[in-house]
Design a protein around this motif. Sequence first.
Motif, PDB file in Angstrom:
ATOM      1  N   ALA A  33      32.317   2.287 -44.190  1.00 56.31           N
ATOM      2  CA  ALA A  33      32.602   2.883 -45.501  1.00 56.31           C
ATOM      3  C   ALA A  33      33.255   1.869 -46.429  1.00 56.31           C
ATOM      4  N   ARG A  34      34.183   1.074 -45.909  1.00 53.94           N
ATOM      5  CA  ARG A  34      34.807   0.030 -46.732  1.00 53.94           C
ATOM      6  C   ARG A  34      33.768  -0.974 -47.217  1.00 53.94           C
ATOM      7  N   ALA A  35      32.867  -1.355 -46.322  1.00 51.75           N
ATOM      8  CA  ALA A  35      31.835  -2.325 -46.680  1.00 51.75           C
ATOM      9  C   ALA A  35      30.904  -1.765 -47.749  1.00 51.75           C
ATOM     10  N   LEU A  36      30.509  -0.520 -47.610  1.00 53.58           N
ATOM     11  CA  LEU A  36      29.583   0.076 -48.563  1.00 53.58           C
ATOM     12  C   LEU A  36      30.194   0.156 -49.955  1.00 53.58           C
ATOM     13  N   LEU A  44      32.487  -1.769 -51.138  1.00 56.81           N
ATOM     14  CA  LEU A  44      32.583  -3.145 -51.611  1.00 56.81           C
ATOM     15  C   LEU A  44      31.252  -3.629 -52.181  1.00 56.81           C
ATOM     16  N   VAL A  45      30.163  -3.334 -51.487  1.00 57.37           N
ATOM     17  CA  VAL A  45      28.841  -3.734 -51.978  1.00 57.37           C
ATOM     18  C   VAL A  45      28.502  -3.010 -53.274  1.00 57.37           C
ATOM     19  N   ALA A  46      28.785  -1.708 -53.329  1.00 58.79           N
ATOM     20  CA  ALA A  46      28.457  -0.929 -54.527  1.00 58.79           C
ATOM     21  C   ALA A  46      29.204  -1.428 -55.754  1.00 58.79           C
ATOM     22  N   THR A  47      30.403  -1.919 -55.577  1.00 57.28           N
ATOM     23  CA  THR A  47      31.237  -2.315 -56.712  1.00 57.28           C
ATOM     24  C   THR A  47      31.261  -3.819 -56.971  1.00 57.28           C
ATOM     25  N   GLN A  48      31.006  -4.636 -55.946  1.00 61.07           N
ATOM     26  CA  GLN A  48      31.106  -6.080 -56.121  1.00 61.07           C
ATOM     27  C   GLN A  48      29.855  -6.846 -55.686  1.00 61.07           C
ATOM     28  N   LYS A 105      26.898 -13.021 -44.074  1.00 61.36           N
ATOM     29  CA  LYS A 105      26.712 -13.047 -45.533  1.00 61.36           C
ATOM     30  C   LYS A 105      27.739 -12.173 -46.242  1.00 61.36           C
ATOM     31  N   ILE A 106      27.926 -10.935 -45.781  1.00 64.06           N
ATOM     32  CA  ILE A 106      28.876 -10.050 -46.457  1.00 64.06           C
ATOM     33  C   ILE A 106      30.308 -10.547 -46.273  1.00 64.06           C
ATOM     34  N   GLU A 107      30.572 -11.202 -45.145  1.00 63.79           N
ATOM     35  CA  GLU A 107      31.907 -11.766 -44.947  1.00 63.79           C
ATOM     36  C   GLU A 107      32.149 -12.941 -45.884  1.00 63.79           C
ATOM     37  N   GLN A 108      31.186 -13.826 -45.999  1.00 63.99           N
ATOM     38  CA  GLN A 108      31.364 -15.021 -46.825  1.00 63.99           C
ATOM     39  C   GLN A 108      31.349 -14.712 -48.319  1.00 63.99           C
ATOM     40  N   GLU A 109      30.470 -13.786 -48.737  1.00 62.51           N
ATOM     41  CA  GLU A 109      30.311 -13.532 -50.164  1.00 62.51           C
ATOM     42  C   GLU A 109      31.251 -12.460 -50.705  1.00 62.51           C
ATOM     43  N   LEU A 110      31.582 -11.458 -49.873  1.00 66.84           N
ATOM     44  CA  LEU A 110      32.402 -10.351 -50.354  1.00 66.84           C
ATOM     45  C   LEU A 110      33.723 -10.198 -49.599  1.00 66.84           C
ATOM     46  N   GLY A 111      33.914 -10.986 -48.554  1.00 69.50           N
ATOM     47  CA  GLY A 111      35.194 -10.979 -47.849  1.00 69.50           C
ATOM     48  C   GLY A 111      35.401  -9.823 -46.893  1.00 69.50           C
ATOM     49  N   TRP A 112      34.305  -9.141 -46.484  1.00 69.34           N
ATOM     50  CA  TRP A 112      34.450  -8.006 -45.559  1.00 69.34           C
ATOM     51  C   TRP A 112      34.273  -8.449 -44.126  1.00 69.34           C
ATOM     52  N   LYS A 113      35.067  -7.874 -43.251  1.00 71.98           N
ATOM     53  CA  LYS A 113      34.822  -7.940 -41.813  1.00 71.98           C
ATOM     54  C   LYS A 113      35.450  -6.711 -41.173  1.00 71.98           C
ATOM     55  N   PRO A 114      34.939  -6.287 -40.020  1.00 74.79           N
ATOM     56  CA  PRO A 114      35.459  -5.058 -39.413  1.00 74.79           C
ATOM     57  C   PRO A 114      36.914  -5.206 -38.989  1.00 74.79           C
TER      58      PRO A 114
END
Length: 357
Positions: free
Chosen positions: A239-242, A244-248, A309-318
Amino acid sequence: MKILVTGGAGFIGSAVIRHIITNTQDSVINLDKLTYAGNLENLLAVGEDPRYAFEQVDICNRTELDRVFKQYQPDAIMHLAAESHVDRSIDGPAEFIQTNIVGTYTLLEAARTYWNALDVERKSAFRFHHISTDEVYGDLPHPSDQANATEHLFTETTAYQPSSPYSASKASSDHLVRAWLRTYGFPTLITNCSNNYGPYHFPEKLIPLVILNALEGKPLPIYGKGDQIRDWLYVEDHARALYLVATQGKVGETYNIGGHNEKQNLEVVQTICNILDKRVPTKTSYAEQITYVADRPGHDRRYAIDASKIEQELGWKPQETFESGLGKTVQWYLDNQQWCQRVQDGSYQRERLGVAY
């Protein structure tokens, strides 16, 4: 922002809504048909918040979609509404074609019509985020067949090779979303996630089914040898990742979301049994209830996500490990037995599906 979430009464959709209402200042319109897997009880924690609204609408109903867009004027869409159970898709693929393909098409067209009428500023800021699955990629080499199999991971450019009616319908919807970007300039993003688990999961899926069957002394069915490998992702991390993608996230991009937790199905079931042995001990181990059954037709052997990719570009990780997330999940089901009874309305009693082929 006003975010329209389709399928918001489902397992992942409700986690997304709880995350947005609890952790942001955004408002949410939950659009859900309320099929067997949709349950407004999943949203009791936020249901009275003035930033939350609910509309019982089928995404195949264009008239109702147009009304919702006109009434609420959303700034973004997070599209999670889908039929999602592989075994059900084997028994009855038509519903998957209708909801996942026709429904996504209908939503895209309603959203595009709405988007075209926005002023320049709102039009440039609008986003359509389509939530998909790693199953569209087919399966990966299995360690039992190839020595270096673990080096193979799904990336955002992996070719699509869906195996089931479910995954084929999701692959089709992904293609539609990309085509609407390419042809119409409609601002879309796609995410493909690994297997989710956590609270409020409908008990047709492996982890809740095993927990509930174990507690009731029923067999714990394992397909084939149980050596199928999945990458497990805790639903609140997803949910946090989603959000983040929707907004950034960048328009036109695809982001794979995984939990970095490759586990064989048998190992998952054994781990659940070990947790229950400690928290609800009986005279024998719950693992003695494990039963091996004929494998699922066309069963993919291994999924594994490269989420770099999502970690490097948006800073997300579980944030959750598999051990911490599974511990929380088992405890939630122990604490919410009444919810489990209510969502099984008599038409489904955790029997095996997907054998009528």
